[in-house]
Scaffold this motif. Structure first.
Motif, PDB file in Angstrom:
ATOM      1  N   UNK A  73     -63.795  81.306  19.601  1.00 30.41           N
ATOM      2  CA  UNK A  73     -64.540  82.218  20.467  1.00 30.41           C
ATOM      3  C   UNK A  73     -64.358  83.678  20.043  1.00 30.41           C
ATOM      4  N   UNK A  74     -63.193  84.007  19.540  1.00 29.97           N
ATOM      5  CA  UNK A  74     -62.934  85.389  19.139  1.00 29.97           C
ATOM      6  C   UNK A  74     -63.812  85.805  17.961  1.00 29.97           C
ATOM      7  N   UNK A  75     -64.154  84.842  17.110  1.00 31.25           N
ATOM      8  CA  UNK A  75     -64.979  85.125  15.939  1.00 31.25           C
ATOM      9  C   UNK A  75     -66.434  84.729  16.147  1.00 31.25           C
ATOM     10  N   UNK A  76     -66.734  84.204  17.328  1.00 32.22           N
ATOM     11  CA  UNK A  76     -68.103  83.747  17.628  1.00 32.22           C
ATOM     12  C   UNK A  76     -68.614  82.791  16.556  1.00 32.22           C
ATOM     13  N   UNK A  77     -67.762  81.876  16.172  1.00 37.15           N
ATOM     14  CA  UNK A  77     -68.060  80.977  15.063  1.00 37.15           C
ATOM     15  C   UNK A  77     -67.701  79.538  15.426  1.00 37.15           C
ATOM     16  N   UNK A  78     -68.540  78.635  14.989  1.00 39.21           N
ATOM     17  CA  UNK A  78     -68.280  77.211  15.115  1.00 39.21           C
ATOM     18  C   UNK A  78     -68.157  76.635  13.707  1.00 39.21           C
ATOM     19  N   UNK A  79     -67.235  75.698  13.549  1.00 37.17           N
ATOM     20  CA  UNK A  79     -66.957  75.121  12.248  1.00 37.17           C
ATOM     21  C   UNK A  79     -67.215  73.614  12.248  1.00 37.17           C
ATOM     22  N   UNK A  80     -67.495  73.097  11.076  1.00 39.32           N
ATOM     23  CA  UNK A  80     -67.542  71.655  10.880  1.00 39.32           C
ATOM     24  C   UNK A  80     -66.729  71.346   9.631  1.00 39.32           C
ATOM     25  N   UNK A  81     -65.555  70.780   9.832  1.00 38.42           N
ATOM     26  CA  UNK A  81     -64.720  70.356   8.719  1.00 38.42           C
ATOM     27  C   UNK A  81     -65.138  68.941   8.336  1.00 38.42           C
ATOM     28  N   UNK A  82     -65.544  68.792   7.097  1.00 43.02           N
ATOM     29  CA  UNK A  82     -66.032  67.501   6.628  1.00 43.02           C
ATOM     30  C   UNK A  82     -65.113  66.989   5.526  1.00 43.02           C
ATOM     31  N   UNK A  83     -64.465  65.867   5.789  1.00 39.29           N
ATOM     32  CA  UNK A  83     -63.562  65.244   4.824  1.00 39.29           C
ATOM     33  C   UNK A  83     -64.104  63.882   4.399  1.00 39.29           C
ATOM     34  N   UNK A  84     -63.565  63.375   3.315  1.00 37.58           N
ATOM     35  CA  UNK A  84     -63.966  62.056   2.807  1.00 37.58           C
ATOM     36  C   UNK A  84     -65.481  61.932   2.718  1.00 37.58           C
ATOM     37  N   UNK A  85     -66.087  62.940   2.121  1.00 36.10           N
ATOM     38  CA  UNK A  85     -67.550  62.978   2.064  1.00 36.10           C
ATOM     39  C   UNK A  85     -68.114  61.832   1.240  1.00 36.10           C
ATOM     40  N   UNK A  86     -69.266  61.360   1.683  1.00 29.62           N
ATOM     41  CA  UNK A  86     -69.967  60.253   1.025  1.00 29.62           C
ATOM     42  C   UNK A  86     -71.327  60.748   0.534  1.00 29.62           C
ATOM     43  N   UNK A  87     -71.904  60.039  -0.418  1.00 29.53           N
ATOM     44  CA  UNK A  87     -73.221  60.451  -0.926  1.00 29.53           C
ATOM     45  C   UNK A  87     -74.257  60.468   0.187  1.00 29.53           C
ATOM     46  N   UNK A  88     -74.093  59.590   1.158  1.00 26.54           N
ATOM     47  CA  UNK A  88     -75.057  59.551   2.266  1.00 26.54           C
ATOM     48  C   UNK A  88     -74.933  60.720   3.228  1.00 26.54           C
ATOM     49  N   UNK A  89     -73.922  61.554   3.048  1.00 27.83           N
ATOM     50  CA  UNK A  89     -73.809  62.779   3.840  1.00 27.83           C
ATOM     51  C   UNK A  89     -74.686  63.896   3.285  1.00 27.83           C
ATOM     52  N   UNK A  90     -75.287  63.674   2.138  1.00 31.38           N
ATOM     53  CA  UNK A  90     -76.163  64.682   1.541  1.00 31.38           C
ATOM     54  C   UNK A  90     -77.329  64.983   2.465  1.00 31.38           C
ATOM     55  N   UNK A  91     -77.482  66.258   2.811  1.00 31.34           N
ATOM     56  CA  UNK A  91     -78.509  66.679   3.766  1.00 31.34           C
ATOM     57  C   UNK A  91     -78.453  68.193   3.912  1.00 31.34           C
ATOM     58  N   UNK A  92     -79.445  68.714   4.605  1.00 28.82           N
ATOM     59  CA  UNK A  92     -79.356  70.088   5.084  1.00 28.82           C
ATOM     60  C   UNK A  92     -78.691  70.028   6.450  1.00 28.82           C
ATOM     61  N   UNK A  93     -77.681  70.865   6.654  1.00 26.09           N
ATOM     62  CA  UNK A  93     -76.951  70.900   7.916  1.00 26.09           C
ATOM     63  C   UNK A  93     -77.347  72.144   8.697  1.00 26.09           C
ATOM     64  N   UNK A  94     -77.737  71.913   9.947  1.00 26.31           N
ATOM     65  CA  UNK A  94     -78.191  72.978  10.812  1.00 26.31           C
ATOM     66  C   UNK A  94     -77.232  73.163  11.979  1.00 26.31           C
ATOM     67  N   UNK A  95     -77.004  74.407  12.307  1.00 25.81           N
ATOM     68  CA  UNK A  95     -76.234  74.758  13.496  1.00 25.81           C
ATOM     69  C   UNK A  95     -77.199  74.951  14.656  1.00 25.81           C
ATOM     70  N   UNK A  96     -76.772  74.537  15.838  1.00 24.24           N
ATOM     71  CA  UNK A  96     -77.596  74.726  17.024  1.00 24.24           C
ATOM     72  C   UNK A  96     -76.759  75.277  18.166  1.00 24.24           C
ATOM     73  N   UNK A  97     -77.453  75.922  19.097  1.00 21.78           N
ATOM     74  CA  UNK A  97     -76.790  76.449  20.293  1.00 21.78           C
ATOM     75  C   UNK A  97     -77.738  76.283  21.465  1.00 21.78           C
ATOM     76  N   UNK A  98     -77.208  75.758  22.565  1.00 24.04           N
ATOM     77  CA  UNK A  98     -78.006  75.531  23.766  1.00 24.04           C
ATOM     78  C   UNK A  98     -77.539  76.437  24.884  1.00 24.04           C
ATOM     79  N   UNK A  99     -78.519  77.015  25.574  1.00 23.59           N
ATOM     80  CA  UNK A  99     -78.234  77.793  26.781  1.00 23.59           C
ATOM     81  C   UNK A  99     -79.044  77.181  27.914  1.00 23.59           C
ATOM     82  N   UNK A 100     -78.359  76.794  28.981  1.00 16.60           N
ATOM     83  CA  UNK A 100     -79.032  76.231  30.149  1.00 16.60           C
ATOM     84  C   UNK A 100     -79.203  77.326  31.190  1.00 16.60           C
TER      85      UNK A 100
END
Length: 119
Positions: A73-100
């Protein structure tokens, strides 16, 4: 207008790791949920993981045990740590944010970052 900027994508060999970052232009505690989605060529965009304002997390079955979503929260940042990557993980990765707001949910998207996993 909320802006989300992803970074950290790239080319990695199968079994390797990457950490994606999503920097928001606003304080992320405003968002009910922030998440990461993947979209492979010719496929629909799918949820990989999300995290609520209170820190509760949710993962796609394919991500469980390999990926970890977190927020700073202090850096206003969200992370995704991805380990043991597989070829099927190949993609464009998008960040999203929802406000209700009342009965309305507004979703914001980043521009995406390419992840390519080679065999």
């Amino acid at each position: 207008q909320v802006q989300l900027v992803e970074s950290g994508g790239g080319l990695v060999q199968a079994g390797g790791s990457l950490r994606l970052s999503c920097a928001a232009s606003e304080r992320i505690f405003r968002f009910n949920t922030m998440g990461w989605y993947q979209q492979a060529p010719g496929k629909q965009r799918e949820l990989v993981a999300d995290i609520t304002r209170t820190g509760s997390t949710n993962y796609a079955d394919s991500a469980k045990g390999r990926f970890t979503i977190s927020r700073d929260n202090a850096k206003n940042t969200v992370y995704l740590q991805m380990n043991s990557l597989k070829t099927e993980d190949t993609a464009v990765y998008y960040c999203s944010a929802n406000i209700a707001s009342g009965f309305t949910i507004r979703t914001y998207w980043g521009q995406g970052t390419q992840v390519t996993v080679s065999s």
